[in-house]
Design an enzyme around this catalytic site. Sequence first.
Site, PDB file in Angstrom:
ATOM      1  N   LYS A 104     -51.006  -7.522 -44.040  1.00  0.00           N
ATOM      2  CA  LYS A 104     -52.068  -7.496 -43.017  1.00  0.00           C
ATOM      3  C   LYS A 104     -51.357  -7.454 -41.665  1.00  0.00           C
ATOM      4  CE  LYS A 104     -54.507  -9.283 -40.243  1.00  0.00           C
ATOM      5  NZ  LYS A 104     -54.547  -8.778 -38.857  1.00  0.00           N
ATOM      6  N   THR A 114     -48.237 -20.405 -33.451  1.00  0.00           N
ATOM      7  CA  THR A 114     -48.364 -21.710 -34.101  1.00  0.00           C
ATOM      8  C   THR A 114     -49.836 -22.000 -34.391  1.00  0.00           C
ATOM      9  OG1 THR A 114     -46.329 -22.498 -33.087  1.00  0.00           O
ATOM     10  CG2 THR A 114     -47.879 -24.181 -33.811  1.00  0.00           C
ATOM     11  N   ALA A 115     -50.733 -21.598 -33.481  1.00  0.00           N
ATOM     12  CA  ALA A 115     -52.166 -21.858 -33.696  1.00  0.00           C
ATOM     13  C   ALA A 115     -52.644 -21.159 -34.973  1.00  0.00           C
ATOM     14  CB  ALA A 115     -52.969 -21.378 -32.493  1.00  0.00           C
ATOM     15  N   GLU A 139     -43.222 -18.600 -39.902  1.00  0.00           N
ATOM     16  CA  GLU A 139     -42.330 -18.338 -38.755  1.00  0.00           C
ATOM     17  C   GLU A 139     -43.220 -18.297 -37.532  1.00  0.00           C
ATOM     18  OE1 GLU A 139     -39.208 -18.343 -38.802  1.00  0.00           O
ATOM     19  OE2 GLU A 139     -38.495 -17.698 -40.754  1.00  0.00           O
ATOM     20  N   GLU A 195     -44.985 -21.162 -23.997  1.00  0.00           N
ATOM     21  CA  GLU A 195     -44.268 -19.947 -24.401  1.00  0.00           C
ATOM     22  C   GLU A 195     -44.815 -18.776 -23.584  1.00  0.00           C
ATOM     23  OE1 GLU A 195     -45.197 -18.345 -28.301  1.00  0.00           O
ATOM     24  OE2 GLU A 195     -43.152 -17.638 -28.556  1.00  0.00           O
ATOM     25  N   CYS A 203     -39.855 -13.804 -30.674  1.00  0.00           N
ATOM     26  CA  CYS A 203     -40.039 -15.217 -31.034  1.00  0.00           C
ATOM     27  C   CYS A 203     -38.845 -16.042 -30.607  1.00  0.00           C
ATOM     28  CB  CYS A 203     -40.278 -15.339 -32.531  1.00  0.00           C
ATOM     29  SG  CYS A 203     -39.039 -14.504 -33.525  1.00  0.00           S
TER      30      CYS A 203
HETATM   31  P1  NAD Z   1     -51.107 -14.257 -33.829  1.00  0.00           P
HETATM   32  O1  NAD Z   1     -50.942 -15.591 -34.465  1.00  0.00           O
HETATM   33  O2  NAD Z   1     -52.172 -14.094 -32.814  1.00  0.00           O
HETATM   34  O3  NAD Z   1     -51.402 -13.137 -34.932  1.00  0.00           O
HETATM   35  C1  NAD Z   1     -50.522 -12.919 -36.024  1.00  0.00           C
HETATM   36  C2  NAD Z   1     -51.298 -12.328 -37.192  1.00  0.00           C
HETATM   37  O4  NAD Z   1     -52.204 -13.307 -37.719  1.00  0.00           O
HETATM   38  C3  NAD Z   1     -52.148 -11.103 -36.843  1.00  0.00           C
HETATM   39  O5  NAD Z   1     -51.984 -10.161 -37.872  1.00  0.00           O
HETATM   40  C4  NAD Z   1     -53.563 -11.665 -36.832  1.00  0.00           C
HETATM   41  O6  NAD Z   1     -54.546 -10.720 -37.136  1.00  0.00           O
HETATM   42  C5  NAD Z   1     -53.484 -12.693 -37.922  1.00  0.00           C
HETATM   43  N1  NAD Z   1     -54.508 -13.761 -37.850  1.00  0.00           N
HETATM   44  C6  NAD Z   1     -55.144 -14.234 -36.756  1.00  0.00           C
HETATM   45  N2  NAD Z   1     -55.941 -15.260 -37.098  1.00  0.00           N
HETATM   46  C7  NAD Z   1     -55.818 -15.425 -38.437  1.00  0.00           C
HETATM   47  C8  NAD Z   1     -56.355 -16.350 -39.366  1.00  0.00           C
HETATM   48  N3  NAD Z   1     -57.221 -17.301 -38.991  1.00  0.00           N
HETATM   49  N4  NAD Z   1     -55.962 -16.259 -40.671  1.00  0.00           N
HETATM   50  C9  NAD Z   1     -55.069 -15.327 -41.066  1.00  0.00           C
HETATM   51  N5  NAD Z   1     -54.527 -14.428 -40.215  1.00  0.00           N
HETATM   52  C10 NAD Z   1     -54.893 -14.474 -38.919  1.00  0.00           C
HETATM   53  O7  NAD Z   1     -49.659 -13.913 -33.241  1.00  0.00           O
HETATM   54  P2  NAD Z   1     -49.236 -12.679 -32.305  1.00  0.00           P
HETATM   55  O8  NAD Z   1     -49.858 -12.886 -30.951  1.00  0.00           O
HETATM   56  O9  NAD Z   1     -49.469 -11.405 -33.021  1.00  0.00           O
HETATM   57  O10 NAD Z   1     -47.656 -12.890 -32.192  1.00  0.00           O
HETATM   58  C11 NAD Z   1     -47.055 -13.630 -31.178  1.00  0.00           C
HETATM   59  C12 NAD Z   1     -46.641 -14.995 -31.665  1.00  0.00           C
HETATM   60  O11 NAD Z   1     -45.844 -14.852 -32.838  1.00  0.00           O
HETATM   61  C13 NAD Z   1     -45.758 -15.741 -30.690  1.00  0.00           C
HETATM   62  O12 NAD Z   1     -46.127 -17.099 -30.639  1.00  0.00           O
HETATM   63  C14 NAD Z   1     -44.356 -15.631 -31.294  1.00  0.00           C
HETATM   64  O13 NAD Z   1     -43.464 -16.642 -30.901  1.00  0.00           O
HETATM   65  C15 NAD Z   1     -44.668 -15.637 -32.737  1.00  0.00           C
HETATM   66  N6  NAD Z   1     -43.593 -15.006 -33.511  1.00  0.00           N
HETATM   67  C16 NAD Z   1     -42.798 -15.804 -34.285  1.00  0.00           C
HETATM   68  C17 NAD Z   1     -41.731 -15.249 -34.986  1.00  0.00           C
HETATM   69  C18 NAD Z   1     -40.808 -16.103 -35.838  1.00  0.00           C
HETATM   70  O14 NAD Z   1     -40.000 -15.560 -36.586  1.00  0.00           O
HETATM   71  N7  NAD Z   1     -40.895 -17.413 -35.771  1.00  0.00           N
HETATM   72  C19 NAD Z   1     -41.488 -13.879 -34.913  1.00  0.00           C
HETATM   73  C20 NAD Z   1     -42.329 -13.093 -34.115  1.00  0.00           C
HETATM   74  C21 NAD Z   1     -43.397 -13.678 -33.432  1.00  0.00           C
END
Ligand code: NAD
Length: 476
Positions: A177, A230-231, A250, A382, A284
Amino acid sequence: MTTEVAAPSGYDAFLAAITPTSGLMKTILDPATGGVVGEAPVHSVADLEHAVAAAVAAQPAWAGLGHEGRSAALLRAADAVERSAEDLARLLSREQGKPLNGPNARFEVGSCVAWLRAAATIPLEAETIVDDGQTRAELHYRPIGVVGAIGPWNWPMMITVWQIAPALRMGNSVVVKPSEYTPLSVLALAKVINEELPEGLLSVISGGRDVGERLAGHPAVGKIMFTGSTATGKAIIKSSADTVKRLTLELGGNDAGIVLPDADPKAIAQDLFWGAFINSGQTCAALKRLYVHEDIYDAVCEELGAVAAAAPMGNGLDETSVLGPLQNKQQFDIVNRLVDSAKHSGARILTGGNPPQEQPGYFYPTTLVADIDNDNPLVAEEQFGPALPIIKYSTVNEAVAMANGLDVGLGASVWSSDPAAARKVAARIQAGTVWINKHGAVDPRIPFGGAKQSGYGLEFGVEGLKALGVPQIING
Ligand code: NAD
C-alpha cells in the site's frame, strides 16, 4: 545552465503501461511544476480483498521454491530494475520531486537494485542451538504467509524494496500500500519486478488510509512492514492488535548530530550538509538538529553556509539540480511554520527562510538557522524539510542531554577528529544507529531500526531476513 534531460525513448510507453484504463483515478501532479505526471488508480477495500486472496493463493508454491529458487527470481528482478533504471528514475523524479542527480532519483533506483541483490544473496542457515548428545535443537525461520507493506512518499521505491525484498526472499507473498502522494513510482517499480515473479505474489493496492487500515487489520495478513510517521505507526499497532500481527515499525525521527570541539569544520562541512539536506531533508534518518561546541560554532556555521550556497535547487529533470522541492503542500506548510517560529523567537537565519510567495511548485530554500534555543519548535519537532537548526553547547554532557531529550531515537551522529572519543560519546546516545563523522549512511548488510518512539524491529542484513520469518525450533 538548466538543460532538461530528453525523455528516454521508452518513457511514454513505460508510463502508459501503469496508467489505468478504467475505474476511479487520481491525477498526480509534479511538485516542481504543478504539471500532470500521470493518472493513478484509486483502489478500494474490495480491490484489496482480491489482492490478499491472490497473495494467499500464490504463496505456497513460492515458498516451495526454497531459498535457492526465490533468490534466483529476485536476482532476475534486480536485473530487470537495472534495465529500466532510467525510466524509473525519471518517473520518480517527476512524481516525488527529487533530482535525477546527486543522492537522489538515479541513486534511489540504484539502491533498489543493490537491496534486491543483497536480500537475494545474504546467507541464512538453520542454527544449531544445542547439540550435546542428549538434546538437539535447531532454529529455523519459516515463511509467515502474506505480508502487508505500507510506505511513505519520501523514498517510495527504495523503501518498498526494503520491505518487499526480504519478505519475498523468506517465502512470503506481499501486498503493498504505497503513499497516496507517490503511487506511480511504486506501481512502476512493482510492474518491473513482477516481470520475474509468479502472478498474484506481489500486488500494489494504490488506495487511501481506508485501504491501509484494512490491510493492517486483515486476518489473512501475518505481518505489516510499516514505514511512516509515528502517529500512523501507533494507529497500525491498534488496528493490528486483534489479529496479533507481527510488526516492523520504521517511524519518524528527529536525529541529532553532535560536533565535538576537536572537529575540523572545513573537513566535515560537506558530509554534515548532505546528512541534513539529502532529499531536501525529507529523509527519516536525516540530521535534523545540529549541536556544535561553542569553540567552533561560528566556523561550522560559515562552512555549512558555503556548502549550501554551492548546492543548486531546482526542477529534478534539470541535470544541474541536486536539491528538489518539497513533495507536497502539507509538508511545505510544516517547514514554513517551523522556520517562522524560529524567526519570531529571534533566531538568526544564516541563509534561506524566505520562500517565494507565488510559485508553481513547493520549493523551500535551503535554510540554516543559528542562535536558536533547544526548545524552539524547529528543533523539537521533526521538520522533514530543508531547514537545519544549529544549537550552540558548552559541555558534552549538555549536548548529550539535549540529543536524548526527545521521545524519538532513529539515528544520531558524532563528529570529531578522534573517532575513539566520538565512539564513547556515541555509546551515550539513545538512537538505533549512531554514525561517526557521517550521518544517514545505510547499507544492505547492516541492520537498521529505531529506538524509543522511532519504532521497533530491524531491517537489512541477516537480522532483516529473520524479521520476515516465523522462528521455529525443531527439538529432537
Ligand atoms: P504517514 O504516516 O502519513 O503515511 C505513511 C503510510 O501510511 C501512507 O501509505 C498512508 O496512506 C498510510 N496510512 C495512513 N494512515 C493509516 C492508517 N490509519 N492505517 C494504515 N495505514 C495508514 O507518513 P508519511 O508522511 O508518508 O512519511 C513521512 C514520515 O515517515 C516521517 O515521519 C518520517 O520520519 C517517516 N519515515 C520513517 C522512516 C524510517 O525508516 N524510520 C523512513 C521514511 C520515512
